[in-house]
Design a protein around this motif. Structure first.
Motif, mmCIF file in Angstrom:
data_model
loop_
_atom_site.group_PDB
_atom_site.id
_atom_site.type_symbol
_atom_site.label_atom_id
_atom_site.label_comp_id
_atom_site.label_asym_id
_atom_site.label_seq_id
_atom_site.Cartn_x
_atom_site.Cartn_y
_atom_site.Cartn_z
ATOM 1 N N ARG B 48 -7.288 0.545 12.594
ATOM 2 C CA ARG B 48 -5.839 0.516 12.350
ATOM 3 C C ARG B 48 -5.369 1.691 11.480
ATOM 4 O O ARG B 48 -4.395 2.365 11.837
ATOM 5 N N GLU B 76 -4.181 -1.877 6.240
ATOM 6 C CA GLU B 76 -5.549 -2.372 6.100
ATOM 7 C C GLU B 76 -5.612 -3.541 5.098
ATOM 8 O O GLU B 76 -6.403 -4.474 5.284
ATOM 9 N N HIS B 79 -4.488 -6.523 7.104
ATOM 10 C CA HIS B 79 -5.580 -6.933 7.999
ATOM 11 C C HIS B 79 -6.654 -7.693 7.199
ATOM 12 O O HIS B 79 -7.121 -8.761 7.619
ATOM 13 N N THR B 80 -7.008 -7.169 6.034
ATOM 14 C CA THR B 80 -8.054 -7.795 5.221
ATOM 15 C C THR B 80 -7.628 -9.170 4.715
ATOM 16 O O THR B 80 -8.417 -10.121 4.739
ATOM 17 N N SER B 82 -5.685 -11.194 6.163
ATOM 18 C CA SER B 82 -5.715 -12.141 7.288
ATOM 19 C C SER B 82 -7.152 -12.603 7.555
ATOM 20 O O SER B 82 -7.374 -13.760 7.913
ATOM 21 N N ALA B 148 3.475 -8.897 11.081
ATOM 22 C CA ALA B 148 2.429 -9.678 10.401
ATOM 23 C C ALA B 148 2.858 -11.117 10.168
ATOM 24 O O ALA B 148 2.017 -11.966 9.870
ATOM 25 N N THR B 181 -3.897 -10.398 17.412
ATOM 26 C CA THR B 181 -4.499 -9.072 17.188
ATOM 27 C C THR B 181 -3.564 -7.949 17.631
ATOM 28 O O THR B 181 -3.566 -6.880 17.036
ATOM 29 N N LEU B 184 -0.672 -6.435 14.894
ATOM 30 C CA LEU B 184 -1.041 -5.445 13.868
ATOM 31 C C LEU B 184 -1.394 -4.093 14.480
ATOM 32 O O LEU B 184 -1.181 -3.053 13.860
#
Lengths: 295, 295
Positions: B48, B76, B79-80, B82, B148, B181, B184
């Motif tokens: 990403r 990022e 993402h982390t 999540s 998100a 997925t 993001l």
């Protein structure tokens, strides 16, 4: 009109706008918006949105200015997310919140976790989508992300957890509260002033001082009410802090000293707004109202 | 330089910046920043952030532009967060993530929940504090909060949970993935273009199409690898989807059909960027690389 009546009047507007903002259901997964709406609608006193709106008016915004109202609703979403996550079994494991089953009791832990995540994320969307200028939006997002994040409210939650395994000393307890509850109260000024387009650093400083004092007085009053309140009125079991071995302000001062300290802080809060004269009348009445509240 | 080597080169920059952003410890509660940093540093492929930077370059930003780099790091962090929440006992209850103990296994559930909350909130602070213009910041925050949130990734997580109690049909499965997925991945284009100050709607549309196609091809490849991969290479137990009764793309097509579909989507993604010519070369190579990945 008393400040209590005024608070009710403002709540009507805040609740209506929150209802609009949380009415977006997707038929493939309606449960997430239901879960988000459930806790937002089970609102408390809505002190934070009220303060946000009063601060915007202090700086010349119209009553119920739509930008300040959106910023206020965003803050309430962040406050609500923090309560949902705080109530989870892995945190405080509470079954009731304001007399109703907590989010995870109704929707399950996974959905409650996601409802909290959804509300936190949505708060930033509400601000970004509002009618405010880009400058005001960035100022509000900076305030909210700093004060709600790991240096603010989330940091306070962590200190609170640490306090469950070893008692906090006075310095730690005051810092924990400044972060856990104080940070979002300070956010009300930053958001309200941003919405009104205020760029005067001295105004931000004075309003921040008001918020910090009111936030600390609010927590002291909470600790006092935990000992003296009528349970049916207070909404949570009286004496629960002492029973749970939690540090409170009464761990290191008497009831009388605590109420005096709260009164001093309330005066300091009001003094901070002196230069605004009559325009700060409602914020001053609110500080007095919070000092004497019974629940 | 191959796209894999290029990805590694970019990762050095991304990891260095993430390290700077997550080095802010408070001695009263160091555990929260440790927990946040633990999962961020246990990074995966960092696809990403790489894509975010490539999109910014597509629109004329310098290599490793500091604003695009900050937007990439914010993504990022989201993402982390999540992954941390997804791994919790009340969600997927995973003990391992990329071969290392999951966040709650190391720090406990309460801290892991708060570390996720902290990372999500911090993402917005990183964007608000970056050197981008207010306009670019608001555009990025709008993209991140929409994609998100409950209409995007969080909505996808909810559909995924629903899929655990009753199998999803093809339409639902594709929608779930587009949200869980795909959202993001689509954010990479919005953030990269915003950082570069792009205001051309057609560019946003084409890059969004690329991302949507690559996202769906990525998930199909994931489903295929779950069946054919070498477990030691893939990093998670092979065949776990079928064993868990989960819907995958192979629930409604053969392995060959699935790989063909992924190849078609990859071509469609590359076609979307045709008008950018050589400037899109790396994004096209990346799409091919993801189609053929072994892990």
């Amino acid at each position: 009109m008393s400040i209590e009546e005024k608070l009710k009047e403002y709540n009507v507007k805040v609740n209506a706008r929150l209802g609009e903002l949380l009415s977006n259901y997707d038929p493939d997964y309606p449960v997430i918006t239901e879960a988000m709406g459930y806790s937002v609608k089970n609102g408390g006193k809505r002190i934070r949105p009220f303060m946000t709106l009063l601060f915007s008016e202090l700086c010349g915004a119209d009553r119920f200015d739509s930008r300040a109202l959106d910023f206020a609703c965003a803050l309430e979403c962040v406050h609500t997310y923090s309560l949902i996550h705080d109530d989870l079994p892995c945190m405080d494991n509470d079954d009731l919140r304001r007399g109703k089953p907590t989010n995870h009791k109704v929707f399950g832990e996974a959905t409650a976790t996601l409802a909290g995540d959804g509300l936190l994320t949505y708060a930033f969307e509400i601000i970004a989508d509002s009618g405010a200028t880009d400058k005001a939006k960035v100022s509000a997002i900076k305030a909210l992300s700093e004060l709600a994040g790991y240096k603010g409210m989330v940091g306070g939650q962590v200190m609170d957890m640490i306090g469950e395994s070893k008692p906090l000393d006075r310095r730690e307890y005051e810092k924990m509260n400044a972060l856990k509850t104080g940070a979002l109260l300070r956010c009300t000024a930053r958001l309200g002033l941003s919405a009104a387009g205020c760029e005067d650093a001295e105004t931000y400083r004075l309003c921040d001082e008001y918020c910090a004092c009111v936030g600390w007085a609010f927590q002291i009053r909470d600790d006092i009410l935990d000992v003296i309140a009528d349970q049916s009125e207070f909404g949570k079991p009286v004496g629960s802090d002492e029973k749970n071995g939690k540090t409170t302000v009464l761990s290191y001062m008497t009831l009388e000293e605590a109420q005096n300290l709260a009164a001093q802080l309330t005066n300091k809060a009001k003094s901070a707004l002196e230069k605004f004269g009559r325009r700060a009348a409602e914020l001053c009445e609110l500080a007095d109202f919070l000092l004497h509240r019974r629940k």
